[in-house]
Scaffold this motif. Structure first.
Motif, PDB file in Angstrom:
ATOM      1  N   ALA A  59     -20.177 -12.180  13.990  1.00  0.00           N
ATOM      2  CA  ALA A  59     -19.470 -13.170  14.817  1.00  0.00           C
ATOM      3  C   ALA A  59     -18.539 -14.022  13.948  1.00  0.00           C
ATOM      4  O   ALA A  59     -17.470 -14.441  14.389  1.00  0.00           O
ATOM      5  N   ALA A  60     -18.946 -14.233  12.689  1.00  0.00           N
ATOM      6  CA  ALA A  60     -18.117 -15.057  11.795  1.00  0.00           C
ATOM      7  C   ALA A  60     -16.770 -14.394  11.502  1.00  0.00           C
ATOM      8  O   ALA A  60     -15.809 -15.058  11.105  1.00  0.00           O
ATOM      9  N   ASP A  61     -16.694 -13.090  11.729  1.00  0.00           N
ATOM     10  CA  ASP A  61     -15.424 -12.391  11.481  1.00  0.00           C
ATOM     11  C   ASP A  61     -14.325 -12.813  12.457  1.00  0.00           C
ATOM     12  O   ASP A  61     -13.172 -12.425  12.298  1.00  0.00           O
ATOM     13  N   VAL A  62     -14.708 -13.597  13.459  1.00  0.00           N
ATOM     14  CA  VAL A  62     -13.686 -14.128  14.371  1.00  0.00           C
ATOM     15  C   VAL A  62     -12.613 -14.865  13.560  1.00  0.00           C
ATOM     16  O   VAL A  62     -11.457 -14.944  13.951  1.00  0.00           O
ATOM     17  N   ARG A  63     -13.044 -15.379  12.390  1.00  0.00           N
ATOM     18  CA  ARG A  63     -12.105 -16.159  11.578  1.00  0.00           C
ATOM     19  C   ARG A  63     -10.992 -15.314  10.977  1.00  0.00           C
ATOM     20  O   ARG A  63     -10.026 -15.845  10.435  1.00  0.00           O
ATOM     21  N   LYS A  64     -11.139 -14.010  11.060  1.00  0.00           N
ATOM     22  CA  LYS A  64     -10.043 -13.143  10.579  1.00  0.00           C
ATOM     23  C   LYS A  64      -8.914 -13.072  11.617  1.00  0.00           C
ATOM     24  O   LYS A  64      -7.841 -12.566  11.340  1.00  0.00           O
ATOM     25  N   LEU A  65      -9.220 -13.525  12.844  1.00  0.00           N
ATOM     26  CA  LEU A  65      -8.268 -13.346  13.945  1.00  0.00           C
ATOM     27  C   LEU A  65      -7.287 -14.522  14.012  1.00  0.00           C
ATOM     28  O   LEU A  65      -7.598 -15.616  13.544  1.00  0.00           O
ATOM     29  N   PRO A  66      -6.118 -14.281  14.621  1.00  0.00           N
ATOM     30  CA  PRO A  66      -5.129 -15.376  14.691  1.00  0.00           C
ATOM     31  C   PRO A  66      -5.510 -16.424  15.731  1.00  0.00           C
ATOM     32  O   PRO A  66      -6.184 -16.115  16.708  1.00  0.00           O
ATOM     33  N   PHE A  67      -5.051 -17.650  15.526  1.00  0.00           N
ATOM     34  CA  PHE A  67      -5.208 -18.695  16.535  1.00  0.00           C
ATOM     35  C   PHE A  67      -4.197 -18.464  17.653  1.00  0.00           C
ATOM     36  O   PHE A  67      -3.161 -17.819  17.458  1.00  0.00           O
ATOM     37  N   THR A  68      -4.499 -19.027  18.823  1.00  0.00           N
ATOM     38  CA  THR A  68      -3.545 -19.047  19.931  1.00  0.00           C
ATOM     39  C   THR A  68      -3.417 -20.492  20.375  1.00  0.00           C
ATOM     40  O   THR A  68      -4.428 -21.200  20.460  1.00  0.00           O
ATOM     41  N   THR A  69      -2.183 -20.929  20.641  1.00  0.00           N
ATOM     42  CA  THR A  69      -1.969 -22.318  21.058  1.00  0.00           C
ATOM     43  C   THR A  69      -1.255 -22.359  22.402  1.00  0.00           C
ATOM     44  O   THR A  69      -0.718 -21.351  22.865  1.00  0.00           O
ATOM     45  N   LYS A  70      -1.242 -23.550  22.978  1.00  0.00           N
ATOM     46  CA  LYS A  70      -0.522 -23.747  24.244  1.00  0.00           C
ATOM     47  C   LYS A  70       0.966 -23.396  24.042  1.00  0.00           C
ATOM     48  O   LYS A  70       1.598 -22.828  24.937  1.00  0.00           O
ATOM     49  N   ALA A  71       1.492 -23.728  22.861  1.00  0.00           N
ATOM     50  CA  ALA A  71       2.911 -23.428  22.588  1.00  0.00           C
ATOM     51  C   ALA A  71       3.139 -21.912  22.628  1.00  0.00           C
ATOM     52  O   ALA A  71       4.175 -21.446  23.133  1.00  0.00           O
ATOM     53  N   ASP A  72       2.169 -21.130  22.130  1.00  0.00           N
ATOM     54  CA  ASP A  72       2.312 -19.663  22.193  1.00  0.00           C
ATOM     55  C   ASP A  72       2.365 -19.200  23.645  1.00  0.00           C
ATOM     56  O   ASP A  72       3.151 -18.317  23.996  1.00  0.00           O
ATOM     57  N   LEU A  73       1.529 -19.816  24.481  1.00  0.00           N
ATOM     58  CA  LEU A  73       1.515 -19.410  25.898  1.00  0.00           C
ATOM     59  C   LEU A  73       2.861 -19.716  26.538  1.00  0.00           C
ATOM     60  O   LEU A  73       3.401 -18.928  27.308  1.00  0.00           O
ATOM     61  N   ARG A  74       3.400 -20.882  26.190  1.00  0.00           N
ATOM     62  CA  ARG A  74       4.699 -21.269  26.771  1.00  0.00           C
ATOM     63  C   ARG A  74       5.798 -20.336  26.309  1.00  0.00           C
ATOM     64  O   ARG A  74       6.670 -19.952  27.080  1.00  0.00           O
ATOM     65  N   GLU A  75       5.721 -19.979  25.054  1.00  0.00           N
ATOM     66  CA  GLU A  75       6.763 -19.110  24.497  1.00  0.00           C
ATOM     67  C   GLU A  75       6.760 -17.742  25.184  1.00  0.00           C
ATOM     68  O   GLU A  75       7.779 -17.080  25.260  1.00  0.00           O
ATOM     69  N   HIS A  76       5.586 -17.335  25.663  1.00  0.00           N
ATOM     70  CA  HIS A  76       5.477 -16.016  26.298  1.00  0.00           C
ATOM     71  C   HIS A  76       5.289 -16.140  27.800  1.00  0.00           C
ATOM     72  O   HIS A  76       4.654 -15.305  28.426  1.00  0.00           O
ATOM     73  N   TYR A  77       5.856 -17.224  28.338  1.00  0.00           N
ATOM     74  CA  TYR A  77       5.776 -17.503  29.784  1.00  0.00           C
ATOM     75  C   TYR A  77       6.473 -16.403  30.564  1.00  0.00           C
ATOM     76  O   TYR A  77       7.527 -15.955  30.141  1.00  0.00           O
ATOM     77  N   PRO A  78       6.015 -15.957  31.720  1.00  0.00           N
ATOM     78  CA  PRO A  78       4.729 -16.329  32.291  1.00  0.00           C
ATOM     79  C   PRO A  78       3.597 -15.385  31.885  1.00  0.00           C
ATOM     80  O   PRO A  78       2.455 -15.797  31.835  1.00  0.00           O
ATOM     81  N   TRP A  79       3.921 -14.105  31.589  1.00  0.00           N
ATOM     82  CA  TRP A  79       2.815 -13.148  31.502  1.00  0.00           C
ATOM     83  C   TRP A  79       2.703 -12.407  30.178  1.00  0.00           C
ATOM     84  O   TRP A  79       2.115 -11.339  30.119  1.00  0.00           O
ATOM     85  N   GLY A  80       3.289 -12.997  29.101  1.00  0.00           N
ATOM     86  CA  GLY A  80       3.260 -12.297  27.809  1.00  0.00           C
ATOM     87  C   GLY A  80       1.861 -12.014  27.293  1.00  0.00           C
ATOM     88  O   GLY A  80       1.664 -11.096  26.500  1.00  0.00           O
TER      89      GLY A  80
END
Ligand code: DLL
Length: 446
Positions: A59-80
């Motif tokens: 489960a600790a390997d989750v730290r290898k994964l990228p973060f996602t932010t609200k700004a990322d969601l906005r940048e890929h609006y609406p369905w990226g």
């Protein structure tokens, strides 16, 4: 409190031993990594770092994964970020954003079923039974509160009166006549109902409500004590956010020593928002969630901006999941006004649309009674400054219209003379939130 409450567990998966839970998390995390590998944002990040499902061994390997932010969601609006065939999307919700556009989230049929089950878990853990009638004071709409809780209540088999938001006297009438057992809504609205009832000469304790499930906004132990005394009810906290699922991420059990996080569906991390490093149990940090079972909209390491404290210790209720404290604050500037998320930048955007307004403003938030109040002090430009009442009223009307169209809520508008809002030498102070000092947003035991 007069109503008896007993410890009940809805779903045996809430009590998995930690080893089984972690095995399940690892297997589900791999499946999620596999699923989101087709989402362009993650595909690119995985290509940069060489991540594959096989990279996940614990489960600790989750730290290898990228973060996602609200700004990322906005940048890929609406369905990226959609990770399923669009034809499989069976529900859409959303939350407010800084551009006037909401960020949308999507659910497949399985997601909807899973969500109802997660809401059922915390509702049952806070006393909901099949023979109860629930009074729903959350609105039904893009906001996840109304529909999320609604289907959770139906999953348990209880009855529901979908009264929805607004019109407090009507809520009081319905509650008096239909005699529901359970109140669902924001905690501040519960206090408002009690206050209006008293103004009408109705003692809220004489009402039938014996259990309350409240969430969607920060509240304090002091508020809980007041709600419980006002209604003679047991009041439970539940937490969630649209990007993760909506309500159902965590909720109180009857021992109320922190909200149990539904860890078999969401992997939680608590990080220092500046260094992004994990913090220890008992230390404040920003909550980060990774979806483990979602099909339509599984986000990796979503940064909630909510500051809280985690506790992996044992709980008397028998659930084995980690608990989170109340939300203590935010690591960004989002305000929650009567349950609605508002960013100061939205107010700024609205003001910039109106001629005659200078780019100087101050947002003052308070809770004089039970409900949040928000007033925007707006400086008028020297050219527009006039003592003609009619023109000033028109300017106010335009500002109100723009703010409402972007944020969806009505704020008080106070026009002030040029050069009266204090200028700051560094970062402009745009928000004064008196609620923090008024309510004493103190930390309960984690
Ligand atoms: O507020 C989901 C929800 C609805 C939760 C109803 C519980 C009950 P959003 O509109 O996306 O979703 O807003 C999410 O609200 O990041 C927190 O800052 C805040 N929040 C939600 N629940 C709580 C709570 C819903 N119990 C944002 N305590 C989150 C403190 C809360 N803050």
């Amino acid at each position: 409190m007069s109503a008896k409450i007993e410890n009940r567990i809805w779903d045996k998966d809430e009590t998995l031993c930690r080893a089984d839970l972690e095995r399940l998390q690892v297997q589900r995390l791999r499946e999620t990594v596999q699923r989101v590998a087709q989402v362009p944002f993650y595909k690119q990040k995985f290509a940069e770092t060489g991540i594959t499902p096989d990279s996940i061994k614990s489960a600790a390997d989750v730290r290898k994964l990228p973060f996602t932010t609200k700004a990322d969601l906005r940048e890929h609006y609406p369905w990226g970020f959609l990770a399923c065939d669009p034809k499989q999307v069976k529900r859409i919700h959303g939350s407010s954003g800084t551009t006037g556009k909401p960020t949308f989230v999507a659910y497949t049929k399985n997601d909807r079923d899973m969500w109802a089950n997660l809401c059922a878990r915390f509702l049952v853990s806070g006393g909901l039974r099949e023979d109860h009638l629930c009074h729903m004071a959350f609105s039904y709409g893009l906001f996840t509160g109304g529909f999320g809780l609604h289907y959770g209540i139906e999953k348990v088999g209880a009855a529901i009166c979908p009264a929805a938001g607004g019109n407090t006297p009507r809520h009081i009438l319905l509650i008096q006549d239909l005699k529901p057992d359970v109140l669902i809504g924001t905690p501040s609205y519960a206090l408002h109902i009690a206050e209006v009832a008293r103004q009408q000469g109705v003692d809220p304790r004489s009402m039938s409500l014996r259990f309350g499930h409240f969430g969607g906004e920060p509240w304090t132990e002091e508020m809980r004590t007041k709600i419980e005394a006002d209604f003679d009810m047991h009041a439970f906290n539940n937490y969630g956010l649209s990007e993760v699922i909506g309500p159902g991420v965590s909720g109180d059990c009857i021992f109320r020593t922190g909200m149990h996080i539904q860890e078999d569906h969401f992997l939680v991390e608590c990080i220092n928002p500046n260094t992004l490093e994990p913090v220890l149990d008992g230390q404040r940090g920003e909550l980060v969630f990774t979806a483990l079972t979602k099909e339509a909209f599984p986000l990796l390491r979503y940064r909630t901006r909510d500051i809280a404290v985690l506790d992996h210790g044992k709980c008397e209720c028998g659930r084995t999941t980690c608990r989170m404290s109340r939300v203590i604050g935010r690591s960004d500037d989002m305000l929650i006004i009567r349950g609605v998320n508002v960013f100061p930048s939205q107010v700024e955007e609205a003001l910039l649309r109106v001629d005659g307004v200078a780019p100087h403003y101050l947002i003052e938030v308070s809770r004089p009674g039970t409900m949040d109040e928000i007033v925007v002090k707006v400086e008028i430009s020297p050219q527009a400054f006039s003592d003609k009442m009619r023109q000033m009223q028109e300017l106010k009307r335009r500002i109100d219209h723009e703010i409402h169209s972007i944020t969806g809520i009505r704020m008080g508008i106070e026009l002030v003379e040029p050069q009266t809002i204090e200028r700051s030498m560094g970062k402009a102070v745009r928000v004064v939130d008196h609620r923090k000092t008024q309510a004493g947003l103190s930390m309960p035991k984690p």
